[in-house]
Design a protein around this motif. Sequence first.
Motif, PDB file in Angstrom:
ATOM      1  N   MET A   1      32.410 -50.709 -73.177  1.00  0.00           N
ATOM      2  CA  MET A   1      33.612 -51.493 -72.931  1.00  0.00           C
ATOM      3  C   MET A   1      34.494 -50.766 -71.932  1.00  0.00           C
ATOM      4  N   CYS A   2      35.572 -51.366 -71.554  1.00  0.00           N
ATOM      5  CA  CYS A   2      36.547 -50.711 -70.679  1.00  0.00           C
ATOM      6  C   CYS A   2      37.928 -51.217 -71.063  1.00  0.00           C
TER       7      CYS A   2
ATOM      8  N   THR B   1      25.041 -49.490 -72.215  1.00  0.00           N
ATOM      9  CA  THR B   1      25.257 -48.314 -71.384  1.00  0.00           C
ATOM     10  C   THR B   1      24.004 -47.834 -70.658  1.00  0.00           C
TER      11      THR B   1
ATOM     12  N   THR C   1      30.881 -56.344 -69.255  1.00  0.00           N
ATOM     13  CA  THR C   1      30.333 -55.092 -69.774  1.00  0.00           C
ATOM     14  C   THR C   1      28.863 -55.306 -70.145  1.00  0.00           C
TER      15      THR C   1
ATOM     16  N   PHE D   1      34.164 -53.639 -60.181  1.00  0.00           N
ATOM     17  CA  PHE D   1      33.639 -54.218 -61.411  1.00  0.00           C
ATOM     18  C   PHE D   1      33.404 -55.717 -61.246  1.00  0.00           C
TER      19      PHE D   1
ATOM     20  N   ASN E   1      37.392 -57.878 -71.787  1.00  0.00           N
ATOM     21  CA  ASN E   1      35.989 -57.579 -71.485  1.00  0.00           C
ATOM     22  C   ASN E   1      35.137 -58.769 -71.900  1.00  0.00           C
TER      23      ASN E   1
ATOM     24  N   ARG F   1      28.448 -48.824 -74.379  1.00  0.00           N
ATOM     25  CA  ARG F   1      28.577 -49.887 -73.384  1.00  0.00           C
ATOM     26  C   ARG F   1      29.334 -49.356 -72.177  1.00  0.00           C
ATOM     27  N   ASN F   2      29.132 -50.011 -71.046  1.00  0.00           N
ATOM     28  CA  ASN F   2      29.918 -49.664 -69.866  1.00  0.00           C
ATOM     29  C   ASN F   2      30.169 -50.907 -69.014  1.00  0.00           C
ATOM     30  N   PRO F   3      31.184 -50.863 -68.145  1.00  0.00           N
ATOM     31  CA  PRO F   3      31.451 -52.006 -67.268  1.00  0.00           C
ATOM     32  C   PRO F   3      30.288 -52.222 -66.295  1.00  0.00           C
TER      33      PRO F   3
ATOM     34  N   GLU G   1      36.915 -43.491 -71.220  1.00  0.00           N
ATOM     35  CA  GLU G   1      36.278 -43.780 -72.495  1.00  0.00           C
ATOM     36  C   GLU G   1      36.563 -42.610 -73.437  1.00  0.00           C
TER      37      GLU G   1
ATOM     38  N   ARG H   1      31.043 -59.608 -72.668  1.00  0.00           N
ATOM     39  CA  ARG H   1      29.690 -59.086 -72.807  1.00  0.00           C
ATOM     40  C   ARG H   1      28.723 -59.917 -71.976  1.00  0.00           C
TER      41      ARG H   1
END
Length: 236
Positions: free
Chosen positions: A1-2, A165, A162, A134, A82, A175-177, A112, A84
Amino acid sequence: MCGRFALDDKVNASITEFVTSTGRNHNDWTPDWAGRWNIKPTQQIAVILDDAKADELRVEPAHWSLVPPWSDSLRTKFPTFNARTEGITSKPTWKGPLKSKRCIVPASGYYEWTGEKGAKTPWWIQPAEGIIGFAGLYSWWQDKNLADDDPARWSLTATMLTMPTVDHLASIHDRNPVALPETFWEQWMDPGITGNQDLVDEAVNASQGEMEALGYHRVMPFKASDDGPQMTAPVD
């Protein structure tokens, strides 16, 4: 997430360089973004979008948390900062904007946290140079309580996608953007391309190399009200 990111004042030059390099018409982006190092959901962010009606790229301020047209207020009942990527087309909030209202959310880097609640360690994640782009979605929200000619009647709102990861960042978060390479920005924003799960999956694949190339280091814990470049200074 971010849930926290930064956008320093150098972003003005980076955005201008990208927009002019495309050869597209664009709005008169005034490079006056003041650096901020602790941007939170519902605050103002910058987004780059492709305006089909005007046939130009636009850089606009937006409310960070996408608000669907049917919402009664800018305050949503669930978090929308965010989105998914998995099964994104099955969610009404994302399905509409995904079709033709896709944007780039520029950032200098993001944060994070690791560790247990009450003793979490913040990490600063950033590119070696330049900015991150992003993958985002946007929507216009109308405040029907205001007059038709009130400039505050319409609010531009946005979210960032997102994904699971990448290996490089797995020790920090699961998780990441979705950070897109600049060569993919125009394709992602193009309203002539109907957004679907295939396009999102293509964006996720394109993001892998970008995310793997990001550097990261531990920083000092900070409060929600803190701001300033010292927040990104490494802690040994």
